[in-house]
Each structure stands twice: as structure tokens, then as C-alpha cells.
Design an enzyme around this catalytic site. Sequence first.
Site: not given
Length: 303
Positions: A130-134
Site C-alpha cells: 500500500l502507498d504510504r498514506d493509504t
Amino acid sequence: MRFTFTADRICQVKTFLKAQDISRSLLAKIKFRGGGIWVNGQAQNAIYQLSIGDVVTVDIPDEVAFENLVAIEHPLTIVYEDDHFLAIDKPVGYASIPSAIHSNTIANFVKYYLVSQNYPNQQVHIVTRLDRDTSGLMLFAKHGYAHARLDKQLQSKTIQKRYYALVEGEAELPDEGDILAPIARDEESIITRRVHDSGKPAHTSFQVIGRYGAVKLVDIQLHTGRTHQIRVHFSHIGHPLLGDDLYGGNLSYGIHRQALHCHSLSFFHPFEEKQINLSSNLTDDMEKVIIETVGKRIPTDQR
């Protein structure tokens, strides 16, 4: 770790094991790093000729942790764990793997967990990122063979992930639909992506499960895995994710990251031969937007 199979064809051991997703490199580890192969209880090599009904037993050697991945103590919210797989609920603000700008990552935390539990296999195998802010569900394999088995499911797209997103836009958003639009790199950035005919095919399905004034809660399924796919697609149709300033999202709702959460993950367990279905509740920051918008808590079946 020991695995046992029953031969269903006449062939060499290595041919039969390849059909069980044991690769040539894994066979080399078995041969040179302390593993072993037995047929009907007798030690054999990879070119031994099998008969139908032969019982093939494989010992796969333990995996030593990678030295260049630093183990960092950090609490994990474990959603599922057995001898083969580990699933966690990832918080916002942490990248999945280390990079030049990220060193305090989920991979570092999982390594600490594996080492602190004194598990025999201590290499970190990330199956889904997952992306950092997901936020939301991430899946790990606890040994290389398990990783190989799930890689085949990734390739065949039988690992299913679903996401919640909060979006906002003036255009009409139907109750459900599909976004089919190719995604390419942005010519002016090494980070952002854009919809462009030169890009790779990308397919996103969605269903609106809540409308709160201008804000909509959307349940999303990806059919392809392009970088920033959900963010790019919803920006493209005029409904960028709240908090996603990279793609035009509104920052006035008090959420300062893309409002995106992986709430569902399912895969077929190749060793227990059953479907595993995992879920994660909507995060507090996303639910807070809804509460403050409509003045009440979101229904349980939408969390």
C-alpha cells in the site's frame, strides 16, 4: 519446513515439484542449504523418476533475515496469522518498504516481529503493498514457498482487494460504474500519473455506498494494478479523493492524506485449500469526515 505431495504423473522429481510451484532456485536452496527430498521415505535427487502414487516429501531450509533490512520495534495490528501467512492492518504514514526517503517502514516493523517471535523463517516477503498514506490490509508470506504460491494468484488476479474512498466532485457520480482509462507517467513529474492514450490499460470498478452531501463513500475494486490508479481515475472523472492534494483533492475536511483504505482482502490458502476473507473497519479519520458531514455515525455495514 516440510511439505508432502503425492505424484499424479510419471516424471522426474524436479518436473513434478515445478508443478507444485517449487522453482529451480528453490530446488537449489533445498540442495545446497540443508534441505532434502525423499520419495516413499528414501532420499532422492531432483532427477529421480517418479511413478504415480509415489509420496514426495520436501524439506525447505529456514530463511535467514536480510541483514540490510533493519528491524524496528513498532506495534502491529495483526488481522490474520498462521504458519504461512501474516496479514496486518496498516496505519497511515508508513511506506511499505524502505527507500532513499523512507527508512521507518512496515517491512522494518514486520522483520522485528518475525525476529522477536524467533520464527524459523525471518525474511520479509511482502505479497501486497500500500502507498504510504493509504491505510488498510497488507498481506505477507512467512516463507519463500508461500510467497511463490501467492505470486501465481497475483498473476492470475485471484487475490481480491477492495477499497473505501471518500470522493467529492460537482459532476454526477452514478451509483456504480467502471472507469476504463489508460494511465501513463506525467511528463512533468517522476511521481504523478495521468490518464493518457500512451499509458497502460487500467480498469477500476466502483459502487457508491454512501452519499453525504457533496461527499461520497465509494467501494472500489481494481482489475489492474497501475501506480496511483484509484487516485488518478477518480480525479479524471471529476471526483478526486478527499485530502489528495497531488490530484486535486479537497483539504478543507480536515483529512490531509488521500482518503483511501483497503478494507477487504481475500485469497485462496494453497496449503489449507480454503478461501481466506479478511476485513478492516473504516479508519477514524475517514469516519470523522462522515460524522461531521452528516452529524451521525456511519452504519456498521458501511464501515
